[in-house]
Design a protein around this motif. Structure first.
Motif, mmCIF file in Angstrom:
data_model
loop_
_atom_site.group_PDB
_atom_site.id
_atom_site.type_symbol
_atom_site.label_atom_id
_atom_site.label_comp_id
_atom_site.label_asym_id
_atom_site.label_seq_id
_atom_site.Cartn_x
_atom_site.Cartn_y
_atom_site.Cartn_z
ATOM 1 N N ILE A 136 5.361 41.279 -4.038
ATOM 2 C CA ILE A 136 5.926 42.298 -3.476
ATOM 3 C C ILE A 136 7.597 41.410 -3.369
ATOM 4 N N ILE A 137 8.503 42.321 -3.887
ATOM 5 C CA ILE A 137 9.730 41.984 -3.826
ATOM 6 C C ILE A 137 10.418 42.359 -2.556
ATOM 7 N N VAL A 138 11.076 41.545 -1.760
ATOM 8 C CA VAL A 138 11.669 42.070 -0.386
ATOM 9 C C VAL A 138 13.005 42.561 -0.683
ATOM 10 N N THR A 139 13.266 43.877 -0.969
ATOM 11 C CA THR A 139 14.604 44.481 -0.748
ATOM 12 C C THR A 139 14.763 45.252 0.632
ATOM 13 N N ASP A 140 16.159 45.606 0.427
ATOM 14 C CA ASP A 140 16.625 46.408 1.789
ATOM 15 C C ASP A 140 15.647 47.600 1.827
ATOM 16 N N ALA A 141 15.443 48.341 0.932
ATOM 17 C CA ALA A 141 14.544 49.160 0.776
ATOM 18 C C ALA A 141 13.383 49.024 1.330
ATOM 19 N N TYR A 142 12.591 48.096 1.084
ATOM 20 C CA TYR A 142 11.298 47.489 1.386
ATOM 21 C C TYR A 142 11.336 47.247 2.898
ATOM 22 N N VAL A 143 12.166 46.513 3.291
ATOM 23 C CA VAL A 143 12.400 46.381 4.835
ATOM 24 C C VAL A 143 12.598 47.793 5.650
ATOM 25 N N GLU A 144 13.398 48.688 4.804
ATOM 26 C CA GLU A 144 13.693 49.852 5.691
ATOM 27 C C GLU A 144 12.443 50.640 5.616
ATOM 28 N N ALA A 145 11.663 50.682 4.533
ATOM 29 C CA ALA A 145 10.303 51.507 4.708
ATOM 30 C C ALA A 145 9.313 50.836 5.634
ATOM 31 N N ARG A 146 9.240 49.623 5.762
ATOM 32 C CA ARG A 146 8.220 48.800 6.803
ATOM 33 C C ARG A 146 8.584 49.290 8.154
ATOM 34 N N LEU A 147 9.905 48.908 8.547
ATOM 35 C CA LEU A 147 10.582 49.319 9.847
ATOM 36 C C LEU A 147 10.296 50.996 10.332
ATOM 37 N N ALA A 148 10.560 51.757 9.256
ATOM 38 C CA ALA A 148 10.087 53.067 9.300
ATOM 39 C C ALA A 148 8.864 53.541 9.827
ATOM 40 N N GLU A 149 7.811 52.774 8.783
ATOM 41 C CA GLU A 149 6.650 53.118 9.464
ATOM 42 C C GLU A 149 6.225 52.735 10.520
ATOM 43 N N TRP A 150 6.640 51.042 10.864
ATOM 44 C CA TRP A 150 6.290 50.746 12.329
ATOM 45 C C TRP A 150 6.796 51.963 13.413
ATOM 46 N N GLY A 151 8.072 52.198 13.254
ATOM 47 C CA GLY A 151 8.634 53.177 14.218
ATOM 48 C C GLY A 151 7.794 54.491 14.294
ATOM 49 N N GLU A 152 7.230 55.134 13.143
ATOM 50 C CA GLU A 152 6.444 56.050 13.241
ATOM 51 C C GLU A 152 4.947 56.112 13.810
ATOM 52 N N TRP A 153 4.391 54.717 13.509
ATOM 53 C CA TRP A 153 3.274 54.494 13.959
ATOM 54 C C TRP A 153 3.375 54.103 15.357
ATOM 55 N N PHE A 154 4.322 53.374 15.999
ATOM 56 C CA PHE A 154 4.534 53.096 17.391
ATOM 57 C C PHE A 154 4.690 54.184 18.249
ATOM 58 N N SER A 155 5.691 55.204 17.700
ATOM 59 C CA SER A 155 5.997 56.393 18.841
ATOM 60 C C SER A 155 4.879 57.365 18.918
ATOM 61 N N ARG A 156 3.826 57.108 18.194
ATOM 62 C CA ARG A 156 2.635 58.045 18.241
ATOM 63 C C ARG A 156 2.043 57.485 19.284
ATOM 64 N N GLY A 157 1.862 56.227 19.728
ATOM 65 C CA GLY A 157 1.286 55.590 20.721
ATOM 66 C C GLY A 157 1.915 55.530 22.152
ATOM 67 N N ILE A 158 3.284 55.901 22.231
ATOM 68 C CA ILE A 158 3.786 56.047 23.461
ATOM 69 C C ILE A 158 3.671 57.304 24.438
ATOM 70 N N GLN A 159 2.995 56.878 25.652
ATOM 71 C CA GLN A 159 2.335 57.712 26.415
ATOM 72 C C GLN A 159 3.452 58.218 27.520
ATOM 73 N N ILE A 160 4.038 59.449 27.325
ATOM 74 C CA ILE A 160 4.904 59.995 28.505
ATOM 75 C C ILE A 160 4.346 59.997 29.658
ATOM 76 N N ASN A 161 3.135 60.364 29.609
ATOM 77 C CA ASN A 161 2.444 60.634 30.989
ATOM 78 C C ASN A 161 1.713 59.406 31.629
ATOM 79 N N ILE A 162 2.143 58.308 31.380
ATOM 80 C CA ILE A 162 1.882 57.056 31.691
ATOM 81 C C ILE A 162 0.047 56.773 31.923
ATOM 82 N N GLY A 163 -0.606 57.379 31.034
ATOM 83 C CA GLY A 163 -1.908 57.122 30.715
ATOM 84 C C GLY A 163 -2.832 58.088 31.569
ATOM 85 N N PHE A 164 -2.284 59.041 32.174
ATOM 86 C CA PHE A 164 -3.177 60.170 32.898
ATOM 87 C C PHE A 164 -3.467 61.115 31.895
#
Length: 147
Positions: free
Chosen positions: A4-32
């Motif tokens: 794998i060659i680490v380019t700006d596009a690769y880093v951008e894709a990895r960060l975007a993937e993290w953001g989408e994955w992480f935002s699915r787990g944010i619980q606005i209703n604090i666990g209830f």
């Protein structure tokens, strides 16, 4: 396996993937649970089939690795990590959110973003270099690890 060659596009894709994955787990209703047991029973026809609480995040090794990298950046430079998190958790309008909610100036926001992005890219390049060295050592090859 192709390296794998680490380019700006690769880093951008990895960060975007993290953001989408992480935002699915944010619980606005604090666990209830969103619904009480009676509403769930009505919805399921008298039987509760699924749990009423929040669902755990699905496993995503690349996103979890990026989470660890961001937490490492957060221990060294919390402002850089914060700006990257804002950018990828709120991709619709990160600058507006950074300015209004967190008080960043636009020029400072972009400067911090570029520095943080470069840090992540450097971290990934170094990590892949170390992994390549380990592969060379395990093959009992005594060639230069930078190849």
């Amino acid at each position: 396996m192709k390296p794998i060659i680490v380019t700006d596009a690769y880093v951008e894709a990895r960060l975007a993937e993290w953001g989408e994955w992480f935002s699915r787990g944010i619980q606005i209703n604090i666990g209830f649970p969103n619904k009480n047991i009676l509403a769930r029973m009505r919805e399921e026809g008298g039987q509760i089939i699924r749990a009423t609480g929040p669902k755990p995040l699905m496993a995503n090794t690349k996103a979890e690795e990026m989470e660890e990298i961001l937490m490492s950046l957060n221990t060294h430079q919390p402002v850089l990590a914060h700006v990257l998190m804002i950018t990828y958790l709120y991709p619709e309008s990160p600058v507006v959110i950074a300015e209004k909610k967190f008080g960043y100036k636009k020029s400072n926001y972009y400067k911090q973003f570029n520095i943080g992005f470069a840090w992540i890219k450097g971290y990934l390049i170094a990590k892949m270099g170390i992994e390549n060295c380990k592969k060379n050592i395990s093959k009992k090859s005594f060639t230069n690890c930078s190849n």
